[in-house]
Structure formats: C-alpha cells, structure tokens
Design a protein around this motif. Structure first.
Motif, mmCIF file in Angstrom:
data_model
loop_
_atom_site.group_PDB
_atom_site.id
_atom_site.type_symbol
_atom_site.label_atom_id
_atom_site.label_comp_id
_atom_site.label_asym_id
_atom_site.label_seq_id
_atom_site.Cartn_x
_atom_site.Cartn_y
_atom_site.Cartn_z
ATOM 1 N N PRO A 209 0.797 -1.234 0.000
ATOM 2 C CA PRO A 209 0.000 0.000 0.000
ATOM 3 C C PRO A 209 0.828 1.282 0.000
ATOM 4 N N SER A 210 2.019 1.268 0.639
ATOM 5 C CA SER A 210 2.785 2.516 0.793
ATOM 6 C C SER A 210 3.617 2.815 -0.449
ATOM 7 N N ARG A 211 3.592 4.086 -0.860
ATOM 8 C CA ARG A 211 4.455 4.505 -1.982
ATOM 9 C C ARG A 211 5.903 4.629 -1.526
ATOM 10 N N ASP A 212 6.084 5.052 -0.285
ATOM 11 C CA ASP A 212 7.421 5.155 0.313
ATOM 12 C C ASP A 212 7.493 4.193 1.476
ATOM 13 N N PHE A 213 8.582 3.465 1.578
ATOM 14 C CA PHE A 213 8.763 2.533 2.700
ATOM 15 C C PHE A 213 9.781 3.128 3.663
ATOM 16 N N TYR A 214 9.397 3.269 4.918
ATOM 17 C CA TYR A 214 10.328 3.696 5.967
ATOM 18 C C TYR A 214 10.784 2.450 6.711
ATOM 19 N N THR A 215 12.093 2.215 6.764
ATOM 20 C CA THR A 215 12.588 1.039 7.478
ATOM 21 C C THR A 215 12.445 1.264 8.984
ATOM 22 N N CYS A 216 12.004 0.203 9.682
ATOM 23 C CA CYS A 216 12.070 0.256 11.151
ATOM 24 C C CYS A 216 13.533 0.243 11.574
ATOM 25 N N PHE A 217 14.368 -0.513 10.829
ATOM 26 C CA PHE A 217 15.778 -0.515 11.203
ATOM 27 C C PHE A 217 16.335 0.893 10.975
ATOM 28 N N PHE A 218 17.056 1.355 11.955
ATOM 29 C CA PHE A 218 17.619 2.714 12.049
ATOM 30 C C PHE A 218 16.571 3.775 12.409
ATOM 31 N N GLU B 20 18.452 11.258 9.721
ATOM 32 C CA GLU B 20 17.278 12.023 9.309
ATOM 33 C C GLU B 20 16.200 11.052 8.830
ATOM 34 N N MET B 21 14.933 11.449 8.951
ATOM 35 C CA MET B 21 13.838 10.606 8.437
ATOM 36 C C MET B 21 14.070 10.249 6.965
ATOM 37 N N ALA B 22 14.523 11.248 6.185
ATOM 38 C CA ALA B 22 14.687 11.004 4.739
ATOM 39 C C ALA B 22 15.656 9.860 4.463
ATOM 40 N N SER B 23 16.596 9.637 5.383
ATOM 41 C CA SER B 23 17.617 8.602 5.143
ATOM 42 C C SER B 23 17.061 7.196 5.356
ATOM 43 N N TYR C 193 6.333 1.261 16.253
ATOM 44 C CA TYR C 193 6.868 -0.056 15.906
ATOM 45 C C TYR C 193 6.559 -0.428 14.459
ATOM 46 N N LYS C 194 5.913 0.520 13.739
ATOM 47 C CA LYS C 194 5.858 0.504 12.278
ATOM 48 C C LYS C 194 6.347 1.900 11.934
ATOM 49 N N ALA C 195 7.429 1.988 11.179
ATOM 50 C CA ALA C 195 8.122 3.275 11.043
ATOM 51 C C ALA C 195 7.379 4.232 10.114
ATOM 52 N N GLY C 196 7.655 5.526 10.271
ATOM 53 C CA GLY C 196 7.019 6.565 9.461
ATOM 54 C C GLY C 196 6.514 7.657 10.386
ATOM 55 N N SER C 197 5.212 8.005 10.241
ATOM 56 C CA SER C 197 4.662 9.101 11.042
ATOM 57 C C SER C 197 4.764 8.797 12.541
ATOM 58 N N GLN C 198 4.651 7.526 12.924
ATOM 59 C CA GLN C 198 4.769 7.163 14.336
ATOM 60 C C GLN C 198 6.168 7.478 14.877
ATOM 61 N N THR C 199 7.185 7.266 14.057
ATOM 62 C CA THR C 199 8.565 7.566 14.471
ATOM 63 C C THR C 199 8.716 9.063 14.730
ATOM 64 N N GLU C 200 8.188 9.859 13.772
ATOM 65 C CA GLU C 200 8.301 11.317 13.904
ATOM 66 C C GLU C 200 7.534 11.822 15.115
ATOM 67 N N LEU C 201 6.352 11.222 15.352
ATOM 68 C CA LEU C 201 5.517 11.633 16.483
ATOM 69 C C LEU C 201 6.237 11.366 17.805
ATOM 70 N N LEU C 202 6.769 10.162 17.954
ATOM 71 C CA LEU C 202 7.437 9.826 19.214
ATOM 72 C C LEU C 202 8.652 10.726 19.437
ATOM 73 N N LYS C 203 9.407 10.944 18.374
ATOM 74 C CA LYS C 203 10.591 11.830 18.485
ATOM 75 C C LYS C 203 10.157 13.228 18.952
ATOM 76 N N HIS C 204 9.098 13.736 18.333
ATOM 77 C CA HIS C 204 8.607 15.068 18.687
ATOM 78 C C HIS C 204 8.176 15.115 20.161
ATOM 79 N N GLN C 205 7.448 14.081 20.587
ATOM 80 C CA GLN C 205 6.962 14.064 21.976
ATOM 81 C C GLN C 205 8.131 14.053 22.972
ATOM 82 N N TYR D 109 23.358 -1.282 6.825
ATOM 83 C CA TYR D 109 22.105 -0.611 6.453
ATOM 84 C C TYR D 109 22.101 -0.287 4.957
ATOM 85 N N SER D 110 23.227 0.249 4.520
ATOM 86 C CA SER D 110 23.318 0.611 3.111
ATOM 87 C C SER D 110 23.212 -0.637 2.230
ATOM 88 N N GLY D 111 23.861 -1.725 2.650
ATOM 89 C CA GLY D 111 23.835 -2.963 1.871
ATOM 90 C C GLY D 111 22.453 -3.585 1.808
#
Ligand SMILES: Cc1cc2nc3c(=O)[nH]c(=O)nc-3n(C[C@H](O)[C@H](O)[C@H](O)COP(=O)(O)OP(=O)(O)OC[C@H]3O[C@@H](n4cnc5c(N)ncnc54)[C@H](O)[C@@H]3O)c2cc1C
Length: 423
Positions: free
Chosen positions: A65-74, A84-87, A159-171, A414-416
């Motif tokens: 479903p997602s156009r962009d995949f955010y890895t939970c790893f890192f 950074e989130m973009a990475s 525990y599913k990366a993306g907006s949840q990661t940003e939210l927790l970081k912000h909090q 991570y890069s590999g």
C-alpha cells in the motif's frame, strides 16, 4: 469453489470486491506468475531476487500500500538524532524500472487458496502460481488494557516506522523538564528483540542532552531481554540514575494505560507520564492470519528449507509473520529468508538449481554516540525448524575503538540491505 478456503479481510472488503465485478489481471502472458504481498524486508527482497535471477522468466507483482517505505531498522537512530527521516525512506521505483517488477500500491484483502488468486482493496484479482506473504506484524487487540490504535497518537508505538517515528521523536523533544518517559515493552515473540532497549538508549541520549532531570521507566513482562548485560552496562555508564526497568517480579507485566489522563498503572501504582511508548503484543500481519496461514501462536509455521507455508505449499511466508524456529524477527532475517524462498520458487517454476538453505542474522544496536554492539548467528534448515548453528555477541569491556568499529559496520549493513531490497 470451496468457500471455506476463500479468505478475506472482512465482510465489507469482500462485498466491495464482489460488487466491483473484479477483473482477473495478468492471465495469458505465458510466464509463471508470482505475487508478493508486502514490500518490506522480506517481500521487497523476494520480489527483486525472483525478477532479477529469473531474468524476465517469471512475472512478478508486488502488492504494497505505501508509496514510500520507511525502514524500522535505524528508526531508533532517527529518534536519537543520529539519522534524518529522509535517510530511512525508500521508493519502489527501481524495482519497477530496473527489475521489471509490477509494483501495485494497494492492500491485499483476500487470498483464495483454491483459485490461487489475491484480491486487492481496489477490486482487482491477481492470479498466482506461487504467492509470497510478508506482511510483517499486527498488534494483538487488548494486550495492553486501555490502549488500541485509536490511542496511538496520545501513546505511540513507533513499531511501524514513518509518522509514528516522527511523532514519538517530537513528543520526547517536547517533554517538560523532569518529566517521565514510560515504555510498555512487549512479551516474546516480537519484532526486533533488541529494538525496545536500543530505543531506551536513544531516548536517554536525547534527554541527557536536553532534559537531564527527566526519568525513563520501562514496564517489561519479560524476565530477560536481548543483549541485556551490554545494555544495562551501557545505561549505567552513560545514563546513570536515569533509567529504571520493572521486570515481571516488580509488576512489569501487570500494566494498563489511560491515554486521556496520560497515566500508566503498573501493578496498582498509578504514574503520571509525559510520554508513553506502548509496544503491544504482536502477531502475524492480518492478511496472513485471515488466509488461514497462522497457527495458535498467531504466527505462520513454515518449512525451513523453502519457507513454504505448512498450511499451503503454493504459499511462502517470510519475516516477522513466520513461526520458524531460532531466528529473531529482524530485517536481516527476513532478507535472508527471502533469498531462500526466491531460490526455491525459481526452482519450482523454471527448473533452476536449488542449493541447501543457509540463513544468517546480525542485530546491531547503538547505546550512545559511536558505541555499537551486536549479536548474530548462522542457521540451517532442519525438518522441524530453522536451527541455530553458531553465534557471536559483543563483549562487556570492549574499548571505544571496537565499539566504533561495530557502529561503522552497522552503517555499512544498512546501506547494503536497503540496496539488496530496493535495488
Ligand atoms: C524500532 C525497530 C528497530 C529495528 N531495528 C532493526 C535492525 O537494526 N536490524 C534488523 O535486522 N531489523 C530491525 N528491526 C526489525 C525489522 O524492521 C523487521 O523485522 C522487518 O522489517 C521484517 O520484515 P517483514 O518483511 O516481515 O515486514 P515489514 O518490513 O514490516 O514489511 C511488511 C510490509 O507489508 C505490507 N503489508 C501488510 N499487510 C499488507 C496487505 N494486506 N497487503 C499488502 N501489503 C501489506 C506493509 O505495508 C509493509 O510494508 C527493527 C524493528 C523496529 C520496530
């Protein structure tokens, strides 16, 4: 058609699919067809390897479903301010353009195991000769009383990366001076055994810099956890006095939350929290469960040599959704299992040679800047399970150069792995 082997994500979804008079796509191309559900560590790797190594001989469709995949790893390193989130964001563009994978951004809502078709939320029906199911995890409803996904803004899981990661970081960054960060850690088995404890390290790093009188409380239903001695030694050295962990003997397994009041009840004692990270009990992604692929554990038993489902030989299940034996639920493991499955699928559909299954895994974690630790092992396929052959773990008392080397190694990994998944 035997109705009992048609499995849909719910009555509404099934009705939508029926009313939409679905078209069966992709019939008649002559090539064998593989459909992959889930474009994460397991699914993206499988799609890429099957398409690449069959050199166009197999028609591969990836449903994600997602156009962009955010890895939970890192993603914990994003919370700690080291990435950074973009990475950690990746696109499916190369899978489509360089490897010929038909990438469909939609949800799989049903698997008809007799007809060998996958129904999508948009109404399409995809036929397959082999199906790969790698949907990751979902949360067990009610496992943390007071919490459900409607409360994940007040009390994020991340525990599913993306907006949840940003939210927790912000909090965490917005915590009042001297406030309390609480984590509700999950019971076994769960995605990334060191993940919660690496996260605690990253939260402590941020608070030490920005809010040194803040405290961290972990309510944990488990007696032990991955790399425990290494984490606890690191916490003592770098964040002394900041972190308290309550295991089951101290009520860590007897927890409920009130997201509206921002309180956590641990064994009858009510704590006011500034931030609460709830990581609930886990099970295989819902589509695997509804397709009848999961057992009483909530996860999907597989044949280790090929990653075929023990419920259906035309389906291969990968990654966190599996109940496979000794491997942890990690991105590295899902990637390793995907290559075994890809080889078996090519063998079955094109007659290519199949070698004995070998699996590897390493889980790296960051405790403080440039202070990396790791645990890993190799595995083999036995009749019963994926069985550990031998392993290694970082040692207490390693010097700063060694820890730095381990951290640098994790950056290279991570890069590999992300190149291995997405091209
Ligand atoms: C905080 C944290 C840190 C971690 N750190 C590490 C680490 O350092 N190293 C490591 O190896 N692992 C790490 N992991 C674990 C790793 O992220 C997972 O084990 C890995 O992603 C599992 O791969 P998967 O393919 O099973 O699931 P995922 O990678 O989650 O992929 C599942 C995909 O399936 C899709 N999907 C679900 N249902 C459907 C459906 N019905 N139709 C279509 N698509 C669907 C989802 O959208 C998702 O993209 C970490 C995890 C966390 C939470």
């Amino acid at each position: 058609m035997k109705r009992d082997r048609r499995h849909f994500l719910g009555a509404t979804a099934a009705l939508t699919a029926t009313l939409a008079a679905p078209t069966v796509w992709g019939q008649g191309s002559g090539r064998p067809k593989v459909v992959v559900i889930g474009g994460g560590a397991g699914g993206a790797t499988a799609a890429r390897y099957i398409a690449k190594d069959s050199d166009g001989g197999i028609d591969v469709t990836l449903v994600e479903p997602s156009r962009d995949f955010y890895t939970c790893f890192f993603s914990n390193l994003v919370i700690g301010g080291f990435r950074e989130m973009a990475s950690i964001r990746h696109s499916y563009g190369k899978l489509a353009s360089e490897f010929g994978v038909n990438v469909v951004h939609d949800w799989a809502i049903g698997i008809d195991r007799d007809a060998k078709t996958v129904t999508l939320a948009g109404g399409a029906v995809l036929p397959y000769d082999r199906l790969v199911v790698s949907p990751g995890i979902d949360f067990v409803q009610g496992s943390v009383p007071g919490w459900d996904v409607s409360a994940q803004h007040a009390m994020p899981h991340a525990y599913k990366a993306g907006s949840q990661t940003e939210l927790l970081k912000h909090q965490i960054e917005a915590m009042p001076e001297g406030g309390l960060f609480c984590m509700i850690a999950p019971p076994n088995p769960f995605r990334c055994p060191p993940g919660p404890y690496e996260r605690i390290s990253m939260v402590a790093h941020v608070l030490k810099e920005r809010n040194p009188t803040a405290k961290i409380l972990v309510a944990d239903p488990k007696e032990k956890f991955s790399k425990q001695a290494l984490f606890e030694d690191g916490w003592e050295t770098h964040y002394g006095g900041m972190i308290e962990r309550l295991g089951p003997d101290f009520g860590g397994g007897n927890v409920s939350v009130d997201p509206a009041a921002m309180t956590v009840d641990i064994d009858g004692e009510v704590n006011e929290v500034a931030v609460c990270n709830v990581i609930p009990k886990q099970k295989a992604g819902r589509i695997a469960e509804l397709a009848g692929l999961a057992d009483e554990t909530g996860f999907c038993p597989v044949v280790p040599a090929t990653m075929q489902s023990r419920m259906d030989e035309n389906i291969h299940v990968l990654g966190d959704a599996t109940n496979q034996g000794d491997m942890p639920k990690s991105g590295f493991a899902a990637n390793s299992q995907a290559k075994v499955a890809a080889m078996a699928i090519r063998g079955a559909l094109t007659g290519s040679k199949v070698f004995p299954a070998k699996f590897t895994n390493t889980c790296w974690s960051l405790i403080s800047p440039e202070n990396g630790i790791k645990v890993g092992a190799t595995y083999e396929a036995t009749e019963d399970k994926i069985a550990k052959v031998d392993g290694f773990i970082s040692q207490l008392g390693e010097d700063a150069d060694q820890r730095m080397e381990t951290f640098v190694e994790s950056v290279g990994w991570y890069s590999g792995i992300t190149t291995d998944m997405f091209g």
